[in-house]
Design a protein around this motif. Sequence first.
Motif, PDB file in Angstrom:
ATOM      1  N   VAL A 243       0.856  -1.184   0.000  1.00  0.00           N
ATOM      2  CA  VAL A 243       0.000   0.000   0.000  1.00  0.00           C
ATOM      3  C   VAL A 243       0.893   1.235   0.000  1.00  0.00           C
ATOM      4  O   VAL A 243       1.891   1.278   0.725  1.00  0.00           O
ATOM      5  CB  VAL A 243      -0.910   0.062   1.251  1.00  0.00           C
ATOM      6  N   VAL A 244       0.546   2.244  -0.799  1.00  0.00           N
ATOM      7  CA  VAL A 244       1.217   3.533  -0.736  1.00  0.00           C
ATOM      8  C   VAL A 244       0.152   4.604  -0.566  1.00  0.00           C
ATOM      9  O   VAL A 244      -0.805   4.660  -1.346  1.00  0.00           O
ATOM     10  CB  VAL A 244       2.049   3.835  -1.994  1.00  0.00           C
ATOM     11  N   VAL A 245       0.309   5.429   0.466  1.00  0.00           N
ATOM     12  CA  VAL A 245      -0.614   6.546   0.679  1.00  0.00           C
ATOM     13  C   VAL A 245       0.130   7.853   0.416  1.00  0.00           C
ATOM     14  O   VAL A 245       1.323   7.969   0.694  1.00  0.00           O
ATOM     15  CB  VAL A 245      -1.231   6.537   2.100  1.00  0.00           C
ATOM     16  N   TYR A 246      -0.597   8.807  -0.125  1.00  0.00           N
ATOM     17  CA  TYR A 246      -0.034  10.120  -0.459  1.00  0.00           C
ATOM     18  C   TYR A 246      -0.832  11.197   0.289  1.00  0.00           C
ATOM     19  O   TYR A 246      -1.700  11.856  -0.292  1.00  0.00           O
ATOM     20  CB  TYR A 246      -0.108  10.358  -1.969  1.00  0.00           C
ATOM     21  N   PRO A 247      -0.549  11.390   1.581  1.00  0.00           N
ATOM     22  CA  PRO A 247      -1.393  12.264   2.403  1.00  0.00           C
ATOM     23  C   PRO A 247      -1.481  13.703   1.919  1.00  0.00           C
ATOM     24  O   PRO A 247      -2.524  14.335   2.023  1.00  0.00           O
ATOM     25  CB  PRO A 247      -0.713  12.206   3.786  1.00  0.00           C
ATOM     26  N   GLY A 248      -0.373  14.242   1.391  1.00  0.00           N
ATOM     27  CA  GLY A 248      -0.355  15.660   1.038  1.00  0.00           C
ATOM     28  C   GLY A 248      -0.747  15.960  -0.389  1.00  0.00           C
ATOM     29  O   GLY A 248      -0.668  17.119  -0.813  1.00  0.00           O
ATOM     30  N   LEU A 249      -1.184  14.954  -1.142  1.00  0.00           N
ATOM     31  CA  LEU A 249      -1.449  15.132  -2.570  1.00  0.00           C
ATOM     32  C   LEU A 249      -2.425  16.274  -2.836  1.00  0.00           C
ATOM     33  O   LEU A 249      -2.119  17.227  -3.563  1.00  0.00           O
ATOM     34  CB  LEU A 249      -1.991  13.827  -3.154  1.00  0.00           C
ATOM     35  N   MET A 250      -3.610  16.198  -2.263  1.00  0.00           N
ATOM     36  CA  MET A 250      -4.632  17.220  -2.493  1.00  0.00           C
ATOM     37  C   MET A 250      -4.301  18.515  -1.747  1.00  0.00           C
ATOM     38  O   MET A 250      -4.531  19.613  -2.255  1.00  0.00           O
ATOM     39  CB  MET A 250      -5.999  16.703  -2.041  1.00  0.00           C
ATOM     40  N   LEU A 251      -3.756  18.384  -0.547  1.00  0.00           N
ATOM     41  CA  LEU A 251      -3.421  19.572   0.240  1.00  0.00           C
ATOM     42  C   LEU A 251      -2.471  20.493  -0.509  1.00  0.00           C
ATOM     43  O   LEU A 251      -2.683  21.707  -0.585  1.00  0.00           O
ATOM     44  CB  LEU A 251      -2.768  19.155   1.563  1.00  0.00           C
ATOM     45  N   SER A 252      -1.408  19.921  -1.046  1.00  0.00           N
ATOM     46  CA  SER A 252      -0.409  20.728  -1.741  1.00  0.00           C
ATOM     47  C   SER A 252      -0.999  21.392  -2.968  1.00  0.00           C
ATOM     48  O   SER A 252      -0.750  22.574  -3.237  1.00  0.00           O
ATOM     49  CB  SER A 252       0.785  19.852  -2.140  1.00  0.00           C
ATOM     50  N   ALA A 253      -1.801  20.628  -3.721  1.00  0.00           N
ATOM     51  CA  ALA A 253      -2.395  21.171  -4.940  1.00  0.00           C
ATOM     52  C   ALA A 253      -3.372  22.295  -4.622  1.00  0.00           C
ATOM     53  O   ALA A 253      -3.396  23.335  -5.292  1.00  0.00           O
ATOM     54  CB  ALA A 253      -3.096  20.057  -5.713  1.00  0.00           C
ATOM     55  N   VAL A 254      -4.190  22.100  -3.590  1.00  0.00           N
ATOM     56  CA  VAL A 254      -5.172  23.113  -3.213  1.00  0.00           C
ATOM     57  C   VAL A 254      -4.475  24.369  -2.686  1.00  0.00           C
ATOM     58  O   VAL A 254      -4.848  25.503  -3.027  1.00  0.00           O
ATOM     59  CB  VAL A 254      -6.157  22.543  -2.169  1.00  0.00           C
ATOM     60  N   TYR A 255      -3.446  24.179  -1.870  1.00  0.00           N
ATOM     61  CA  TYR A 255      -2.708  25.336  -1.349  1.00  0.00           C
ATOM     62  C   TYR A 255      -2.122  26.148  -2.495  1.00  0.00           C
ATOM     63  O   TYR A 255      -2.264  27.380  -2.538  1.00  0.00           O
ATOM     64  CB  TYR A 255      -1.597  24.884  -0.409  1.00  0.00           C
ATOM     65  N   GLU A 256      -1.481  25.471  -3.429  1.00  0.00           N
ATOM     66  CA  GLU A 256      -0.839  26.166  -4.551  1.00  0.00           C
ATOM     67  C   GLU A 256      -1.863  26.943  -5.373  1.00  0.00           C
ATOM     68  O   GLU A 256      -1.659  28.115  -5.706  1.00  0.00           O
ATOM     69  CB  GLU A 256      -0.112  25.156  -5.428  1.00  0.00           C
ATOM     70  N   ALA A 257      -2.987  26.295  -5.697  1.00  0.00           N
ATOM     71  CA  ALA A 257      -3.997  26.940  -6.526  1.00  0.00           C
ATOM     72  C   ALA A 257      -4.684  28.090  -5.799  1.00  0.00           C
ATOM     73  O   ALA A 257      -4.889  29.172  -6.368  1.00  0.00           O
ATOM     74  CB  ALA A 257      -5.028  25.908  -6.977  1.00  0.00           C
ATOM     75  N   CYS A 258      -5.046  27.869  -4.539  1.00  0.00           N
ATOM     76  CA  CYS A 258      -5.759  28.909  -3.792  1.00  0.00           C
ATOM     77  C   CYS A 258      -4.869  30.111  -3.499  1.00  0.00           C
ATOM     78  O   CYS A 258      -5.328  31.266  -3.529  1.00  0.00           O
ATOM     79  CB  CYS A 258      -6.314  28.339  -2.491  1.00  0.00           C
ATOM     80  N   GLU A 259      -3.597  29.850  -3.216  1.00  0.00           N
ATOM     81  CA  GLU A 259      -2.671  30.967  -2.995  1.00  0.00           C
ATOM     82  C   GLU A 259      -2.545  31.804  -4.272  1.00  0.00           C
ATOM     83  O   GLU A 259      -2.530  33.037  -4.223  1.00  0.00           O
ATOM     84  CB  GLU A 259      -1.305  30.446  -2.575  1.00  0.00           C
ATOM     85  N   ARG A 260      -2.490  31.131  -5.404  1.00  0.00           N
ATOM     86  CA  ARG A 260      -2.330  31.838  -6.677  1.00  0.00           C
ATOM     87  C   ARG A 260      -3.545  32.706  -6.992  1.00  0.00           C
ATOM     88  O   ARG A 260      -3.402  33.895  -7.295  1.00  0.00           O
ATOM     89  CB  ARG A 260      -2.092  30.826  -7.799  1.00  0.00           C
ATOM     90  N   VAL A 261      -4.760  32.125  -6.908  1.00  0.00           N
ATOM     91  CA  VAL A 261      -5.936  32.906  -7.316  1.00  0.00           C
ATOM     92  C   VAL A 261      -6.274  33.994  -6.292  1.00  0.00           C
ATOM     93  O   VAL A 261      -6.726  35.076  -6.666  1.00  0.00           O
ATOM     94  CB  VAL A 261      -7.155  31.997  -7.577  1.00  0.00           C
ATOM     95  N   SER A 262      -6.065  33.731  -5.004  1.00  0.00           N
ATOM     96  CA  SER A 262      -6.341  34.774  -4.015  1.00  0.00           C
ATOM     97  C   SER A 262      -5.323  35.898  -4.130  1.00  0.00           C
ATOM     98  O   SER A 262      -5.656  37.078  -3.962  1.00  0.00           O
ATOM     99  CB  SER A 262      -6.345  34.198  -2.595  1.00  0.00           C
ATOM    100  N   GLY A 263      -4.073  35.547  -4.443  1.00  0.00           N
ATOM    101  CA  GLY A 263      -3.059  36.581  -4.662  1.00  0.00           C
ATOM    102  C   GLY A 263      -3.373  37.413  -5.886  1.00  0.00           C
ATOM    103  O   GLY A 263      -3.183  38.641  -5.889  1.00  0.00           O
ATOM    104  N   GLU A 264      -3.880  36.756  -6.931  1.00  0.00           N
ATOM    105  CA  GLU A 264      -4.263  37.474  -8.148  1.00  0.00           C
ATOM    106  C   GLU A 264      -5.388  38.466  -7.861  1.00  0.00           C
ATOM    107  O   GLU A 264      -5.353  39.620  -8.312  1.00  0.00           O
ATOM    108  CB  GLU A 264      -4.692  36.470  -9.207  1.00  0.00           C
ATOM    109  N   LEU A 265      -6.387  38.016  -7.098  1.00  0.00           N
ATOM    110  CA  LEU A 265      -7.500  38.898  -6.746  1.00  0.00           C
ATOM    111  C   LEU A 265      -7.008  40.097  -5.946  1.00  0.00           C
ATOM    112  O   LEU A 265      -7.416  41.240  -6.194  1.00  0.00           O
ATOM    113  CB  LEU A 265      -8.547  38.119  -5.951  1.00  0.00           C
ATOM    114  N   LYS A 266      -6.130  39.851  -4.993  1.00  0.00           N
ATOM    115  CA  LYS A 266      -5.616  40.931  -4.152  1.00  0.00           C
ATOM    116  C   LYS A 266      -4.808  41.939  -4.964  1.00  0.00           C
ATOM    117  O   LYS A 266      -4.927  43.152  -4.768  1.00  0.00           O
ATOM    118  CB  LYS A 266      -4.751  40.327  -3.038  1.00  0.00           C
ATOM    119  N   ARG A 267      -4.001  41.444  -5.884  1.00  0.00           N
ATOM    120  CA  ARG A 267      -3.115  42.320  -6.657  1.00  0.00           C
ATOM    121  C   ARG A 267      -3.840  43.074  -7.757  1.00  0.00           C
ATOM    122  O   ARG A 267      -3.557  44.245  -8.013  1.00  0.00           O
ATOM    123  CB  ARG A 267      -1.986  41.494  -7.285  1.00  0.00           C
ATOM    124  N   THR A 268      -4.783  42.385  -8.439  1.00  0.00           N
ATOM    125  CA  THR A 268      -5.363  42.965  -9.653  1.00  0.00           C
ATOM    126  C   THR A 268      -6.845  43.316  -9.531  1.00  0.00           C
ATOM    127  O   THR A 268      -7.379  44.035 -10.382  1.00  0.00           O
ATOM    128  CB  THR A 268      -5.213  41.974 -10.830  1.00  0.00           C
TER     129      THR A 268
END
Length: 307
Positions: A243-268
């Motif tokens: 068995v292989v589990v990937y605990p941070g798979l979704m967390l990392s992707a969501v953090y990256e995407a949400c940081e990007r779009v919220s930063g875009e909203l704040k800046r522009t």
Amino acid sequence: MPTSAAARLRELLARQDDIIVCPGVYDGLTARIALQQGFDCLYMTGAGTSLSRLGLPDLGLTTLPEMLANASTIASLSPSTPLIADADTGYGGPLMVARTVRACMSAGVAGLHLEDQVLAKRCGHLLNKELVPRDVYLSRIRAAVLARQEMRDLTGGVSDIVIIARTDALQGMGFDEAMGRLEDAVAVGADVVFMEGVAGKEMGRVVCERFRSKGVPVLLNMVPGGVTAEMTLEEAREVGFGVVVYPGLMLSAVYEACERVSGELKRTGRVEKIKGMGPKVLFELCGLDECLEFDKKAGGKGFDGGV
């Protein structure tokens, strides 16, 4: 009678020539995304539960009610798809561990792992973890096994759960102590073993050969940037992990995407539209069509005009 999720997990574990790949999910939406991709098994991350439900780090702050509510939600979305859940230390002594196991079985969880840290635990990929004595750890595993048997007896064998023994002893106590703890856990009834922080392929091979010779699958916790040596899925399969589990798979992707779009909203002051994305796409992912069909079959009229 449909196969239970726990029975399905046992079938998957019995396939010696294959490996179970479990994406780490932490809520209903990430679980739906993983299910859409066709994964055979899901993993509910404890760190993700702490971060998403409490907004706090994985420092032993989540309790049984938070973890159980999250596991119950995820397991209910596809009852035939096995869910392996992080159950931390079991949240107390043997009686509390038994309560945890019974509750997870009732919620439809297919497998859970119990560890040997003190109750004030921390993420397995942080430093200076404190562990309970081996006999205390074994009392947790034994309590889980006893509670499982009681539930099996009460339900005529319908209820089941796979018990995964996890040890964090490698970093602070060494390989021999970690192996000894896992071997003792198997002796009292654990089904799968999980050594946190495996240091490389050669160490993993020793662990897998030792336990696979006894018919016991070994779980690998793959956390990029953590204490576990990185391995590709093909390498993990070749080493012998079941068995292989990937605990941070979704967390990392969501953090990256949400940081990007919220930063875009704040800046522009605006957010670029994602092609093809709108509320209805997300609702359909989460069962919109099935909900409308069920309402219609029941005689409901509220959605006759569509949505």
